[in-house]
Design a protein around this motif. Structure first.
Motif, PDB file in Angstrom:
ATOM      1  N   VAL B  25     -35.176  44.630  37.010  1.00 62.91           N
ATOM      2  CA  VAL B  25     -34.541  43.773  38.015  1.00 62.91           C
ATOM      3  C   VAL B  25     -35.639  43.029  38.770  1.00 62.91           C
ATOM      4  O   VAL B  25     -36.820  43.202  38.477  1.00 62.91           O
ATOM      5  N   THR B  29     -34.477  42.628  44.702  1.00 61.38           N
ATOM      6  CA  THR B  29     -33.390  43.600  44.616  1.00 61.38           C
ATOM      7  C   THR B  29     -33.899  44.992  44.984  1.00 61.38           C
ATOM      8  O   THR B  29     -33.256  45.724  45.736  1.00 61.38           O
ATOM      9  N   ARG B  42     -24.971  46.770  42.985  1.00 61.95           N
ATOM     10  CA  ARG B  42     -24.135  47.605  42.141  1.00 61.95           C
ATOM     11  C   ARG B  42     -24.667  49.040  42.140  1.00 61.95           C
ATOM     12  O   ARG B  42     -25.874  49.273  42.017  1.00 61.95           O
ATOM     13  N   GLN B  44     -24.818  51.325  40.124  1.00 63.25           N
ATOM     14  CA  GLN B  44     -25.620  51.741  38.969  1.00 63.25           C
ATOM     15  C   GLN B  44     -27.059  51.237  39.099  1.00 63.25           C
ATOM     16  O   GLN B  44     -28.011  51.992  38.902  1.00 63.25           O
ATOM     17  N   THR B  45     -27.170  49.968  39.432  1.00 59.08           N
ATOM     18  CA  THR B  45     -28.496  49.387  39.642  1.00 59.08           C
ATOM     19  C   THR B  45     -29.231  50.133  40.743  1.00 59.08           C
ATOM     20  O   THR B  45     -30.393  50.503  40.604  1.00 59.08           O
ATOM     21  N   ARG B  46     -28.511  50.346  41.805  1.00 60.34           N
ATOM     22  CA  ARG B  46     -29.126  51.027  42.943  1.00 60.34           C
ATOM     23  C   ARG B  46     -29.664  52.382  42.526  1.00 60.34           C
ATOM     24  O   ARG B  46     -30.793  52.743  42.821  1.00 60.34           O
TER      25      ARG B  46
END
Lengths: 342, 342
Positions: B25, B29, B42, B44-46
DNA sequence: CTGAAAGCGCTAACAT
DNA sequence: ATGTTAGCGCTTTCAG
């Protein structure tokens, strides 16, 4: 209670850019002049830059510079107790030297090893410092892991350690001098108040002390352990004098402990030096006790200063080494030592 | 002595960029997640970011962040004497509070006002700190100019000043309590050891002291000035007792001064409290003197902590105010006060 | 929900 | 002798 805007975090000050604009040159030129003196810059330009810098009272923004150069210009100090004059004096020596070398000093007072480790991590991993002076014991797993997992130039002061270089004084010599003083005064039943299990510095003083006792044919010396505080010395003296063959003279390995011992003697109705002789370590406080303490000087400030010098050397890539300050301990005769009773 | 490369200034550590690359990413972010918790990222990303950050043991680079946010996360403390337990205790309170608030602490020990001014300039104009606690007197021209010419949030501690807010204790009440104690014990010839011309804190204690004396119908009290040190108290007691009508009881406005006075009494063959009563200020040291000092407590650590709280408020734009810690002084009876002789 | 872009103030290698 | 460029590591609009 509330009122308007947050203050501007820090007053707005002139930057390189401001100077560059005013003089009509590029910021890099200004940077050159203000750093390496501007060799290879036309005298006239240089002068204009210097003048303008002075006019606006330019100061480099430490953070910006540091971010670029990867140096912070800051040294950290980890110490266990700020109110202990022994540390305070050592720290003073270190701070003075640090200032001379152009560093600012970040102090963290850490009560125990766990806090030491977290203070270490904080200072080091946020990269707030270029190097660290450690005046706390660092044999715990946490601390060792913190240091080894996240190394930064560091030197121990008044402590030896397996995980770094150290600057100490000749503790053994202090111990010897203390024993000699008491033996010369005629004593044969000697006591030692220290913190042998915990502090290598106490251990060394004890070794020197006991060595001389043995050489003089004294079979045994009584020992009492004490936390490094007045209270510790106070309690230790009680336990020493409560035995069945109490000493007639004691060596208190640290000034605070010595002061506490003196206070305990008073409470027990023991007169110093008539009934008991006391030799301790020196410092401002020792002059004003009742009676004033006969004590052994320790070059604390020099030790702190030297630690900074060694640290600087490490930061600059020179080979670090253990150093023992070569100022020999000296006895200051005051009023707490006399001949044994009877 | 010499050996190869300079150490890398600070160990290489993971940056936002590293995490961003690993997770796939953008750094912005990552920054979002690691700062405001990543609301609006999101889950999941987090999670991936959090995991990676933890894996590499990410710590923000304080300097870089500070350069961007224009805050240093550091507080400065200016104090005159690190070995003076009064300051040490105050500083300890301040440091603890600062740590809780997420600040590191930069200490400068400055012997005189000239050095104060230059330390101030250094810390402030290089923008190393967000705010400053000042425990030194700052009435000199240099110092006033330094502060006014280069303002930064600052609060005075244990000192009042025309050029800033202050956190103090109720010195007047301490003075009153001291006088009352001595008068209650039956004394009518009272003495005061302080540093009235130089220290506002001493002045206030004297005012309180004298007030009660006057209320009790005591016409005069003898005064001796003393630098704030054991030596100062020592000399002051000599001068007080050398007069033709020496006091039978004294108030030493500070613990160090009290300890010095006690030592001087001993030298003069004056027995405390039989011949002379002494009331002083409290602290660890006062417990272990001979005799233990009857003394008045002062909430030093609280004062230091409160100073940091006020400073924080200023930094965050809230209206600063002078505060007097509302913990009243308390008398600790020990052994240095008794009835007057005869 | 995520990325691109700009910039904090400074330094330093490289180009002109 | 001076300017250009790039970037230290991070935060923060602003677009997409």
């Amino acid at each position: 209670m509330t009122s308007g805007e947050p203050l501007k975090p820090t007053a707005t000050r002139a930057t390189l850019k401001d100077i560059a604009r005013a003089v009509g040159v590029d910021v890099s030129t200004v940077s050159k002049v203000l750093n390496d003196g501007g060799i290879s810059v036309r005298a006239q330009t240089r002068q204009a830059i210097l003048d303008e810098a002075r006019r606006v009272n330019y100061r480099p923004h430490a953070l910006a510079r540091n971010l670029r150069t990867q140096r912070t210009g800051a040294l950290g100090i980890l110490l266990p107790d700020l109110t202990n004059p022994v540390y305070a004096t050592t720290v003073r020596g270190a701070m003075r030297q640090a200032e001379m070398a152009g560093y600012v000093t970040l102090i963290a007072e850490v009560a125990d090893e766990q806090r030491s480790a977290s203070a270490y991590m904080r200072l080091v991993s946020e990269r707030r410092i270029d190097g660290l002076i450690i005046a706390v014991t660092a044999e715990s797993r946490e601390m060792i892991e913190a240091i080894e997992g996240n190394p930064v130039p560091h030197v121990f002061v008044n402590r030896r350690s397996s995980i770094g270089r150290s600057v100490t004084v000749d503790d053994q010599a202090s111990g010897r001098l203390a024993a000699q003083t008491l033996i010369d005064a005629g004593h044969t039943r000697l006591g030692f108040i220290g913190s042998v299990p915990d502090l290598d510095t106490s251990r060394r003083r004890y070794n020197g002390f006991f060595e001389v006792c043995r050489e003089a044919g004294l079979a045994s010396v009584s020992i009492a352990n004490a936390p490094v505080s007045r209270r510790g010395g106070f309690d230790a003296l009680h336990s020493l004098m409560g035995g069945r063959s109490p000493p007639t003279a004691i060596f208190a390995f640290n000034m605070l402990v010595g002061i506490g011992a003196l206070a305990a003697a008073r409470v027990r109705g023991i007169q110093v030096p008539r009934d008991l002789s006391v030799v301790s370590l020196d410092g401002e406080d020792a002059i004003f006790t009742a009676p004033p303490l006969t004590a052994i000087t320790t070059p604390l400030a020099e030790m702190g200063a030297r630690a900074v010098i060694e640290l600087e050397a490490m930061i600059n890539g020179r080979e670090p080494q253990d150093v023992v300050i070569d100022i020999p301990p000296r006895l200051v005769m005051r009023e707490s030592v006399g001949p044994p009773p009877n």
